[in-house]
Design an enzyme around this catalytic site. Structure first.
Site, PDB file in Angstrom:
ATOM      1  N   LEU A  90       0.883  -1.167   0.000  1.00  0.00           N
ATOM      2  CA  LEU A  90       0.000   0.000   0.000  1.00  0.00           C
ATOM      3  C   LEU A  90       0.916   1.210   0.000  1.00  0.00           C
ATOM      4  O   LEU A  90       1.850   1.286   0.807  1.00  0.00           O
ATOM      5  CB  LEU A  90      -0.916  -0.001   1.225  1.00  0.00           C
ATOM      6  CG  LEU A  90      -1.993   1.094   1.307  1.00  0.00           C
ATOM      7  CD1 LEU A  90      -2.962   0.979   0.132  1.00  0.00           C
ATOM      8  CD2 LEU A  90      -2.761   1.010   2.620  1.00  0.00           C
ATOM      9  N   ASP A  91       0.681   2.148  -0.912  1.00  0.00           N
ATOM     10  CA  ASP A  91       1.575   3.290  -1.071  1.00  0.00           C
ATOM     11  C   ASP A  91       1.820   3.987   0.266  1.00  0.00           C
ATOM     12  O   ASP A  91       0.904   4.134   1.081  1.00  0.00           O
ATOM     13  CB  ASP A  91       0.997   4.282  -2.069  1.00  0.00           C
ATOM     14  CG  ASP A  91       0.792   3.670  -3.448  1.00  0.00           C
ATOM     15  OD1 ASP A  91       1.404   2.623  -3.719  1.00  0.00           O
ATOM     16  OD2 ASP A  91       0.016   4.238  -4.237  1.00  0.00           O
ATOM     17  N   THR A  92       3.037   4.448   0.460  1.00  0.00           N
ATOM     18  CA  THR A  92       3.421   5.077   1.727  1.00  0.00           C
ATOM     19  C   THR A  92       2.509   6.235   2.127  1.00  0.00           C
ATOM     20  O   THR A  92       2.122   6.346   3.296  1.00  0.00           O
ATOM     21  CB  THR A  92       4.886   5.543   1.664  1.00  0.00           C
ATOM     22  OG1 THR A  92       5.735   4.401   1.429  1.00  0.00           O
ATOM     23  CG2 THR A  92       5.314   6.216   2.946  1.00  0.00           C
ATOM     24  N   SER A  94      -0.554   6.588   1.594  1.00  0.00           N
ATOM     25  CA  SER A  94      -1.931   6.128   1.732  1.00  0.00           C
ATOM     26  C   SER A  94      -2.147   5.427   3.065  1.00  0.00           C
ATOM     27  O   SER A  94      -1.204   5.013   3.742  1.00  0.00           O
ATOM     28  CB  SER A  94      -2.291   5.176   0.590  1.00  0.00           C
ATOM     29  OG  SER A  94      -2.057   5.782  -0.670  1.00  0.00           O
ATOM     30  N   ARG A 192      -3.580   5.163  -8.743  1.00  0.00           N
ATOM     31  CA  ARG A 192      -3.106   6.512  -9.037  1.00  0.00           C
ATOM     32  C   ARG A 192      -2.736   6.651 -10.516  1.00  0.00           C
ATOM     33  O   ARG A 192      -2.989   7.690 -11.143  1.00  0.00           O
ATOM     34  CB  ARG A 192      -1.911   6.842  -8.140  1.00  0.00           C
ATOM     35  CG  ARG A 192      -2.282   6.861  -6.661  1.00  0.00           C
ATOM     36  CD  ARG A 192      -1.080   6.698  -5.754  1.00  0.00           C
ATOM     37  NE  ARG A 192      -0.204   7.861  -5.795  1.00  0.00           N
ATOM     38  CZ  ARG A 192       1.000   7.888  -5.244  1.00  0.00           C
ATOM     39  NH1 ARG A 192       1.482   6.806  -4.612  1.00  0.00           N
ATOM     40  NH2 ARG A 192       1.743   8.981  -5.311  1.00  0.00           N
TER      41      ARG A 192
END
Length: 294
Positions: A90-92, A94, A192
């Protein structure tokens, strides 16, 4: 499945756990991960923004593996070759839910669920512009290399993002859409990348929007508005399990600064602000076509 499970069981016999697998993060401080669902051999934790699922291309953010070491003294939690038991990234910037295995058997079982599409991941995001409610799916190949932004191109891997536009809003002179998303694949920065490709990048995204847009977004939304709010998967016995996590306070504050453009949009926004927005993605009804002409 039997072959995969047997391979995990063999590793568990070779590297047995040294303590109980029961987890607790009661009283965890703000901004620290916490356990949402704890099962015998797998669990779901909530990752706050600023924490990195440090399984590859590790950066300078706080490492989720360090947190895992503190709450689970089991071999898999220290095994980078098996991603510390993390089933996905999971993107940092987020926030949201991370499914994690305690045992190798559970890890291989969940990896199989992920590969055949049985592991469900639902998100809520804010996107720039008034996304058309008829946009329900993005099927574009996503390519990622190193630390560069991902991009849509022929060299990429097949990627599918499913969307439901829930609300059209405005912040000052900017149009904003509230969107519920389910991904069928999990490419790096897939949501994204896909939303930017169709002209509706996520709010407060320093990688996929122009610097001017990013700085303007930061004035009312302090970080990327992307939250993984629901996971669904099968447990050791094959029974379906579900974990959900409401919008964090900072994202609720940002959402509350928007002005819904219609009553239908207003109802959807109120559900998320009231903490009753998280639900199965399939249960959400997208905006009617009339909203585009309202």
């Amino acid at each position: 499945r039997d072959v995969v499970v047997a391979a995990g069981q063999d590793l568990d016999r070779r590297y047995p756990p040294s303590s109980s697998g029961a987890l607790s993060t009661a009283g965890a401080a703000h901004g620290v991960p916490h356990i949402v669902l704890d099962l015998a051999d797998r669990f779901v934790l909530e990752k706050p923004p600023g924490w990195e699922v440090d399984t590859a291309d590790v950066g300078g953010a706080r490492h989720l593996s360090r947190f895992l070491e503190q709450v689970l003294d089991w071999p898999l939690a220290r095994d980078l070759s098996h991603a510390y038991g993390f089933l996905h990234r999971l993107d940092t910037p987020s926030s949201g839910l991370i499914l994690t295995a305690k045992t190798y058997e559970a890890y291989f079982d969940l990896k199989l669920q992920l590969s055949v599409g049985d592991l469900v991941r639902d998100y809520v995001v804010l996107c720039h512009g008034l996304m058309c409610p008829r946009m329900v799916e993005i099927n574009q190949r996503v390519f990622h290399e190193g630390n560069r932004p991902s991009q849509v191109c022929r060299q990429g891997k097949p990627s599918q993002t499913r969307l439901k536009v829930l609300a059209h809003c405005r912040h000052e002179d900017d149009d904003i859409s509230l969107v519920a998303i389910r991904i069928s694949t999990g490419r790096r920065h897939q949501i994204r990348t896909h939303t930017a490709f169709v002209g509706h990048p996520t709010v407060c995204d320093g990688k996929y929007t122009a610097a001017q847009t990013f700085l303007k977004d930061r004035s009312w939304c302090e970080r990327n508005f992307l939250h993984r709010y629901r996971l669904a998967f099968a447990d050791q016995a094959g029974e379906q399990q579900e974990a959900m996590e409401d919008l964090p306070g900072d994202l609720k504050e940002a959402l509350g600064r928007l002005t819904p453009l219609t009553e239908e949009s207003g109802r959807a926004v109120k559900l998320w602000l009231a903490g009753i927005g998280p639900r199965d993605w399939k249960e959400w009804v997208p905006l009617s076509d009339d909203e585009m002409s309202a």
